[in-house]
Design a protein around this motif. Structure first.
Motif, mmCIF file in Angstrom:
data_model
loop_
_atom_site.group_PDB
_atom_site.id
_atom_site.type_symbol
_atom_site.label_atom_id
_atom_site.label_comp_id
_atom_site.label_asym_id
_atom_site.label_seq_id
_atom_site.Cartn_x
_atom_site.Cartn_y
_atom_site.Cartn_z
ATOM 1 N N LEU A 1 21.637 -33.573 28.561
ATOM 2 C CA LEU A 1 22.126 -32.213 28.667
ATOM 3 C C LEU A 1 21.594 -31.579 29.949
ATOM 4 N N PRO A 2 22.358 -30.694 30.592
ATOM 5 C CA PRO A 2 21.918 -30.121 31.868
ATOM 6 C C PRO A 2 20.839 -29.053 31.739
ATOM 7 N N LEU A 3 20.633 -28.533 30.539
ATOM 8 C CA LEU A 3 19.609 -27.517 30.366
ATOM 9 C C LEU A 3 18.974 -27.671 28.997
ATOM 10 N N GLY A 4 17.809 -27.060 28.861
ATOM 11 C CA GLY A 4 17.086 -27.107 27.600
ATOM 12 C C GLY A 4 15.639 -26.706 27.834
ATOM 13 N N LYS A 5 14.801 -26.973 26.830
ATOM 14 C CA LYS A 5 13.373 -26.730 26.992
ATOM 15 C C LYS A 5 12.868 -27.664 28.083
ATOM 16 N N TYR A 6 11.942 -27.188 28.869
ATOM 17 C CA TYR A 6 11.510 -27.940 30.038
ATOM 18 C C TYR A 6 9.994 -28.003 30.130
ATOM 19 N N ARG A 7 9.561 -28.869 31.025
ATOM 20 C CA ARG A 7 8.154 -29.004 31.400
ATOM 21 C C ARG A 7 8.099 -28.811 32.905
ATOM 22 N N MET A 8 7.184 -27.945 33.380
ATOM 23 C CA MET A 8 7.093 -27.668 34.819
ATOM 24 C C MET A 8 6.143 -28.659 35.491
ATOM 25 N N VAL A 9 6.597 -29.230 36.602
ATOM 26 C CA VAL A 9 5.759 -30.107 37.415
ATOM 27 C C VAL A 9 5.767 -29.543 38.832
ATOM 28 N N ASN B 1 -1.447 -36.583 34.270
ATOM 29 C CA ASN B 1 -0.665 -35.504 33.677
ATOM 30 C C ASN B 1 -1.298 -34.120 33.835
ATOM 31 N N ILE B 2 -2.355 -33.996 34.630
ATOM 32 C CA ILE B 2 -2.993 -32.696 34.865
ATOM 33 C C ILE B 2 -3.022 -32.416 36.368
ATOM 34 N N THR B 3 -2.397 -31.308 36.749
ATOM 35 C CA THR B 3 -2.413 -30.853 38.137
ATOM 36 C C THR B 3 -3.069 -29.480 38.164
ATOM 37 N N GLU B 4 -4.035 -29.324 39.054
ATOM 38 C CA GLU B 4 -4.765 -28.066 39.173
ATOM 39 C C GLU B 4 -4.374 -27.330 40.442
ATOM 40 N N LEU B 5 -4.460 -26.017 40.354
ATOM 41 C CA LEU B 5 -4.301 -25.141 41.502
ATOM 42 C C LEU B 5 -5.700 -24.794 41.976
ATOM 43 N N ARG B 6 -5.995 -25.042 43.249
ATOM 44 C CA ARG B 6 -7.315 -24.767 43.810
ATOM 45 C C ARG B 6 -7.155 -24.001 45.113
ATOM 46 N N TYR C 1 6.571 -22.406 46.910
ATOM 47 C CA TYR C 1 6.196 -23.598 46.161
ATOM 48 C C TYR C 1 7.443 -24.327 45.687
ATOM 49 N N GLU C 2 7.256 -25.610 45.415
ATOM 50 C CA GLU C 2 8.324 -26.437 44.877
ATOM 51 C C GLU C 2 7.924 -26.886 43.487
ATOM 52 N N VAL C 3 8.851 -26.783 42.566
ATOM 53 C CA VAL C 3 8.586 -27.137 41.177
ATOM 54 C C VAL C 3 9.799 -27.899 40.632
ATOM 55 N N GLU C 4 9.535 -28.824 39.740
ATOM 56 C CA GLU C 4 10.594 -29.537 39.034
ATOM 57 C C GLU C 4 10.554 -29.123 37.581
ATOM 58 N N LEU C 5 11.716 -28.851 37.023
ATOM 59 C CA LEU C 5 11.838 -28.588 35.599
ATOM 60 C C LEU C 5 12.386 -29.861 34.965
ATOM 61 N N LEU C 6 11.524 -30.524 34.210
ATOM 62 C CA LEU C 6 11.875 -31.815 33.616
ATOM 63 C C LEU C 6 12.065 -31.682 32.117
ATOM 64 N N ARG C 7 12.814 -32.617 31.564
ATOM 65 C CA ARG C 7 12.923 -32.704 30.114
ATOM 66 C C ARG C 7 11.544 -33.028 29.560
ATOM 67 N N PRO C 8 11.192 -32.525 28.392
ATOM 68 C CA PRO C 8 9.834 -32.723 27.869
ATOM 69 C C PRO C 8 9.405 -34.179 27.763
ATOM 70 N N TRP C 9 10.336 -35.097 27.607
ATOM 71 C CA TRP C 9 9.966 -36.506 27.452
ATOM 72 C C TRP C 9 9.998 -37.270 28.761
ATOM 73 N N GLU C 10 10.418 -36.626 29.857
ATOM 74 C CA GLU C 10 10.460 -37.317 31.147
ATOM 75 C C GLU C 10 9.074 -37.376 31.773
ATOM 76 N N VAL C 11 8.881 -38.374 32.615
ATOM 77 C CA VAL C 11 7.594 -38.559 33.293
ATOM 78 C C VAL C 11 7.568 -37.776 34.575
#
Length: 194
Positions: A26-34, A61-66, A184-194
């Motif tokens: 599906l083209p949209l849905g709940k997402y995970r931000m990377v 799977n953990i990215t920090e802002l510093r 900033y650049e961000v990707e909105l991924l499906r929750p199960w995507e890597v």
């Protein structure tokens, strides 16, 4: 009568099973931000609000802002204007501008509203003395880092189109004088995507 009840029963089973189908494309849905990148805009080297942040990949799977940011020459309050614009990565390549446009007066209050609970975790991580608006002048830095996953506890839409977005946020005075800028650049991924 029995035949009608049988059809209703079979129809109910099909409808209840249809709602639990897995639809991965599906083209949209709940997402995970990377987050892929964060930087200060090129034209903002000598502005009163400076952003010197970077992304630190702590684990897979953990990215920090510093880093740090400076609120100088002006207090970040509701007398300022927040101007945000995002470009989306097109299906045939290239950035498509004005995918999301958000211009708001009362910059501090609107930023607090948009960030929701993430506003307080961000202020705590960057040692900002006030938990509310306005944000006083000063240089704020983090020694522990700020987990970007905490930004999902915000008031951003919980369902949106998947893909890559390049966002530019500007803080201006009411007479359109630029005070600070971050991209900033961000990707909105499906929750199960890597």
């Amino acid at each position: 009568m029995i035949l009608i009840k049988l059809y209703i029963c079979i129809g109910f089973i099909f409808v209840s099973n249809a709602q639990s189908l897995f639809r991965p494309n599906l083209p949209l849905g709940k997402y995970r931000m990377v987050f892929n990148a964060i930087r200060q805009c090129e034209d903002s080297k000598h502005l009163p609000m400076q952003v010197h942040l970077y992304l630190n990949k702590k684990s897979s799977n953990i990215t920090e802002l510093r880093g740090n940011f400076t609120v100088g020459g002006v207090i970040f309050d509701d007398s300022l204007v927040f101007d945000g614009n995002a470009a989306s990565w097109g299906s045939t390549g290239g950035w498509k501008t004005n995918s999301i446009v958000y211009v708001a007066t009362n910059a501090c209050s609107k930023a607090k509203f948009l960030l929701g609970n993430a506003w307080y975790t961000f202020q705590k991580a960057f040692n900002i003395p006030s938990g509310d608006c306005p944000v006083p002048m000063g240089t704020y830095s983090t020694s522990t880092g700020y987990d970007t996953a905490l930004l999902e506890d915000s008031n951003f839409p919980k369902v949106y189109f998947y893909g890559k977005y390049k966002y530019v946020g500007k803080v201006k005075t009411k007479d359109n004088k630029l005070l600070g800028c971050v991209a900033y650049e961000v990707e909105l991924l499906r929750p199960w995507e890597v």
